[in-house]
Every structure is written in C-alpha cells, then in structure tokens.
Scaffold this active site. Structure first.
Site, PDB file in Angstrom:
ATOM      1  N   HIS A 114      37.249  43.411  28.316  1.00 11.86           N
ATOM      2  CA  HIS A 114      37.936  44.320  29.236  1.00 11.86           C
ATOM      3  C   HIS A 114      39.154  44.956  28.566  1.00 11.86           C
ATOM      4  O   HIS A 114      39.337  46.179  28.621  1.00 11.86           O
ATOM      5  CB  HIS A 114      38.351  43.535  30.484  1.00 11.86           C
ATOM      6  CG  HIS A 114      39.043  44.346  31.535  1.00 11.86           C
ATOM      7  ND1 HIS A 114      38.504  44.563  32.778  1.00 11.86           N
ATOM      8  CD2 HIS A 114      40.247  44.986  31.544  1.00 11.86           C
ATOM      9  CE1 HIS A 114      39.338  45.311  33.505  1.00 11.86           C
ATOM     10  NE2 HIS A 114      40.416  45.568  32.765  1.00 11.86           N
ATOM     11  N   GLN A 151      47.903  50.897  29.402  1.00  9.21           N
ATOM     12  CA  GLN A 151      48.182  50.689  30.825  1.00  9.21           C
ATOM     13  C   GLN A 151      49.668  50.816  31.152  1.00  9.21           C
ATOM     14  O   GLN A 151      50.030  50.873  32.326  1.00  9.21           O
ATOM     15  CB  GLN A 151      47.657  49.328  31.274  1.00  9.21           C
ATOM     16  CG  GLN A 151      46.134  49.247  31.276  1.00  9.21           C
ATOM     17  CD  GLN A 151      45.657  47.898  31.764  1.00  9.21           C
ATOM     18  OE1 GLN A 151      45.580  46.938  31.002  1.00  9.21           O
ATOM     19  NE2 GLN A 151      45.365  47.812  33.046  1.00  9.21           N
TER      20      GLN A 151
END
Length: 214
Positions: A168, A73
C-alpha cells in the site's frame, strides 16, 4: 500568458511544512501530488532535516491514526514512507489476516516484487481517502528492497498484513491509490464496514455484494 512561478527548493518547502510543529496535514484524494509519483531520495535533505521529516511522518501517522504514511500524503514528492502497526486485534483476526505487530520502520526508495503466486483479499482503507474501505486482492508475500533512513540496505520478505502495508505505502510512491486495485463492488462507507463487514475475512461481503475473491 505568464509562465508559472518556479516552486521553492524541496528542502525549503519541507522546512515550511514542518515549521508549525505537530501532525502534518494529510493530502486527500484528488490532489495531483498523490498521482504524480516521486523522485528517488538521493540526499536532497541534510541528515538533520531528514530526521525531522521522518519524525513528523511518524507523529502524523500515529495521530491519524494509521499503520503507514507515504511522503506524497503530506504533499512531498520524495520516495520515503513510514510504517508501524501495533496490531491490537482479536486472535481470530490475527490468524485470518496474518496481522502481527510491526515496529516503526522507515522505507527509503522502496520497491517490491511478489514471492510466489499467492493472493489475499481484505478490506483496506487509506488516510487520503477518509470514510471509505474496499476489498483489495494483494500479493500474499512480497520481497521489499530499499534503504532505511540511515542509508542501510533493506532486503526483506514480508507476509500477511505487513506485506499489505508495504504494498500500500510503496504504491503511494508510484502514484497508485488502493482504489486503483480494489474490487469496486465492495466499496463501503467506514461505518458500514464496522456494522456489517467486521468479520475476519470478506467472504460474507463478497457473497452479499456480488464480487469474487481470489
């Protein structure tokens, strides 16, 4: 056609990423780094650089704010993620979702497997998909294996909301976004979730939007 220029060594790229200081830019969905998967961490960074990178992940996660952040990310294809959840939620939400505080943790080379057949479905969002949430059915309990940032082994069972966070963030390391697992009929703008679907469970959303819960 000329061959593409080789990428700079990983450590060099991370040094450049960290140079400005402060929170790191978060990569948005559509960037290939979020789909490429990651390489196992095996000492590619010296201890001082690893510590700086982990601290930058923590600063970025808190600034966003979020309860987890994976290396892809911020554009880094390493199998490293961080999690932390102060869980500032009402008691009814805590009970319905099993959302309890989680201290700051570093997950290195994590993998998970389900514990039992239980599933739980709740609205979920992602810092790399800003402005949206969707209902995701996940394993209610998982066993996480991996290491921490010091190389110490992790072998722990997570349940409730912490299990959701672990799944996640580990999914990010495999090139999987939460939307890949979501009930797409539940996809809602963030403001709509706040205004209409803030109940402790997504039962009303399922009835109104026409999708099934496990």
């Amino acid at each position: 056609m000329a061959s593409p220029a080789p990428r700079a060594p990983l450590a060099e790229r991370i040094e450049e990423l960290l140079a400005p200081g402060g929170p790191l830019p978060i990569v948005a969905a559509g960037d290939p780094v979020l789909r490429a998967g990651t390489e196992r961490y095996d000492g590619q960074l010296d201890p001082a650089l690893l510590a700086r990178f982990v601290e930058a992940l923590r600063v970025t996660m808190r600034a966003a704010p979020g309860v987890g952040l994976a290396a892809p990310q911020v554009g880094v294809e390493l199998r490293i993620a961080v999690i932390e959840d102060p869980a500032p939620v009402p008691e009814e939400v805590r009970l319905a979702r099993g959302r309890v505080p989680q201290p700051f943790r570093v997950l290195v080379n994590p993998s998970y497997e389900p514990v039992g057949a239980g599933r739980a479905a709740f609205f979920e969002g992602c810092l790399s998909v800003p402005g949206w949430q969707a209902v995701v059915a996940r394993h209610a309990e998982v066993r996480l294996r991996g290491e921490d940032e010091h190389g110490r082994p992790l072998d722990e069972v997570f349940g409730g909301w912490p299990a959701r966070i672990v799944q996640h963030e580990t999914d990010h390391l495999d090139g999987v976004l939460y939307l890949d697992r979501a009930e797409l009929r539940s996809l809602s703008a963030q403001q709509t979730v706040v205004e209409r679907w803030a109940q402790p469970t997504p039962v009303q959303a399922a009835e109104a939007l026409g999708f099934e819960l496990p």
